[in-house]
Design an enzyme around this catalytic site. Structure first.
Site, PDB file in Angstrom:
ATOM      1  CG  HIS A 121      -8.254  19.335  -2.611  1.00 22.40           C
ATOM      2  ND1 HIS A 121      -8.338  20.443  -3.191  1.00 22.40           N
ATOM      3  CD2 HIS A 121      -9.348  19.078  -1.993  1.00 22.40           C
ATOM      4  CE1 HIS A 121      -9.645  20.690  -3.488  1.00 22.40           C
ATOM      5  NE2 HIS A 121     -10.371  19.803  -2.566  1.00 22.40           N
ATOM      6  CG  ASP A 198      -3.875  22.225   0.977  1.00 24.02           C
ATOM      7  OD1 ASP A 198      -4.378  22.783   2.077  1.00 24.02           O
ATOM      8  OD2 ASP A 198      -4.294  21.595   0.284  1.00 24.02           O
ATOM      9  CD  GLN A 201      -9.684  18.486   5.216  1.00 19.99           C
ATOM     10  OE1 GLN A 201     -10.029  18.655   6.218  1.00 19.99           O
ATOM     11  NE2 GLN A 201     -10.304  18.630   4.222  1.00 19.99           N
ATOM     12  CE  LYS A 224     -11.616  22.434   3.040  1.00 19.16           C
ATOM     13  NZ  LYS A 224     -12.588  21.606   2.642  1.00 19.16           N
ATOM     14  CB  CYS A 366     -11.158  17.598  -4.835  1.00 17.12           C
ATOM     15  SG  CYS A 366     -12.949  18.385  -5.089  1.00 17.12           S
TER      16      CYS A 366
END
Ligand code: C6P
Length: 409
Positions: A121, A198, A201, A224, A366
């Protein structure tokens, strides 16, 4: 996992759009919130609102206790060694910026290398890009194969150049690929690189154990993960956070301020300048209670079923007129379903589906370098979550067949 009864916990799912019941398939952008989270935020404002860490009166102490309780809850979620390793930030973006700019002013010097991947991302690319100007780093990217997985031999080639940092996503927000973070971290550590993960997700879908992952820093967003917007987490290993310079200065992050000098508090306070998002932190802690209450095993099985169904319906209805991106449905992947339908622009797909009450995302997500790698300007993406049903997946593909007909005319 009983999806039908669990849906009652999400008030927004009862809405209709254009006369149709909402089918919300954009949870990778942001998840819907259970009533428990919404109520926890308003209860804070109704009963406990005060600025934490500042007042000596009972109300402020209650606010402080609630805020620090939320930090401890996040620490348990991540299996952190201590709650002090948990920094509250606005989201993944702020977390990665804090690490990148902190390292840019401490560990990284002109000519040093940082390795990232083409599936990141923008929030795990742009902050590193910015360090190209100062202190003047080199940025290298690991590519992906046609199976949507990282090319680890390329990682080895880049690691041989002795980078100082490897910044990698746990799960791709476009492909659903689950990266072998532990393996990547082990290889990176062999050459002395720090590993920044990261987990934006990943946190909504799978348990995270920062120690077992071998991460040095890890970021995720509350919104999220069934939590509120405007709250997220930067986790860092204690000894690394202690050495990381803060990116923002202001109230509460200092030990002493004089006209000629300033010293900073220990982490995590050092990274939380200004009045924090206390209600958001509490909402996030309740979201994590909810998520763990549902259980990651049941959630994974449910999402696997939805993914399988989506692939089956895609093949039945569209055969080679649809391209599904990312690893095959039976492998280790998350339910992020990006696709291209021959002859129809993703934005047209999203608009026509909206008329049917179906919310999906279209665009570059993104992740422009990934779009370039895939050779597409944009993609459509359906991202189901715990509250979506098999029937909703079926209705998505029925509606898509309608979209195709419109463009065949
Ligand atoms: N992806 C999506 O629709 P923030 O905006 O800071 O909460 O999260 C940024 C971010 C970082 N990493 C990954 C892997 C992400 O997916 C995201 C956010 C959303 O895919 C919004 S662009």
């Amino acid at each position: 996992m009983n999806v039908e009864s669990l849906r009652n916990d999400f008030p927004l799912l009862t809405r209709t759009f254009h006369g149709k019941p909402l089918i919300y398939l954009d949870s990778a952008a942001t998840s819907q919130k259970p009533t428990a989270v919404i109520e926890a935020e308003s209860e804070f404002y109704e009963q406990k609102n005060a600025n934490p860490h500042r007042g000596v009166y009972a109300l402020s102490e209650e606010a402080t206790e609630a805020y620090e309780g939320a930090r401890a809850r996040v620490g348990r979620f991540l299996k952190a060694a201590s709650p002090d390793e948990v920094v509250f930030v606005r989201g993944t973006t702020e977390a990665i910026n804090t690490v990148a700019f902190g390292l840019g002013r401490s560990v990284l010097a002109k000519g040093d290398r940082v390795v990232s991947t083409v599936m990141e991302h923008h929030s795990n690319i742009v902050p590193w890009h910015m360090l190209r100007a100062a202190p003047g780093i080199h940025l290298d990217f690991v590519g992906i194969g046609d199976d949507g997985r990282l090319q680890l031999d390329e990682l080895d080639r880049l690691l041989a150049l002795k980078p100082k940092v490897v910044a990698v996503t746990f799960v791709s927000n476009v492909l659903g690929t689950v990266n072998p973070v532990r393996e990547i971290a082990d290889r990176a550590h062999e050459v002395g690189a720090l590993v920044v993960v990261d987990a934006a997700q990943a946190a909504p879908h799978r348990p995270i154990d920062v120690g077992a992952l071998g991460a040095d820093f890890l970021a995720f967003s509350g919104h999220k993960t069934l939590g509120p917007t405007g709250i997220g987490v930067l986790w860092g290993r204690s000894e690394l956070l202690e050495k990381l310079p803060p990116s923002e200065g202001g109230g509460e992050m200092i030990r002493e301020v004089h006209l000629d000098r300033v010293s900073y508090r220990e982490p995590p306070g050092r990274f939380e300048a200004g009045t924090p998002n206390v209600a958001g932190a509490i909402g996030l802690s309740v979201a994590l209670d909810y998520l763990e209450g549902v259980g990651f095993e049941g959630l994974a099985a449910h999402e696997k079923k939805l993914t399988r169904r989506a692939y089956d319906r895609a093949m039945e209805r569209f055969s080679d007129r649809i391209t599904m991106f990312g690893p095959r449905p039976n492998g280790d992947r998350e339910a992020v379903l990006s696709f291209a339908l021959r002859g129809v622009h993703p934005h047209d797909i999203a608009s026509l589906l909206d008329a049917e009450g179906i919310a999906i995302r279209s665009g570059h997500h993104c992740a422009q370098p990934l779009m370039e790698r895939l050779g597409v300007p944009a993609l459509s993406r359906a991202s189901p979550y715990l509250y979506n049903t098999v029937d909703e997946i079926d209705r998505l593909f029925e509606a898509l067949a309608g979209v195709e007909k419109v463009f065949a005319r």
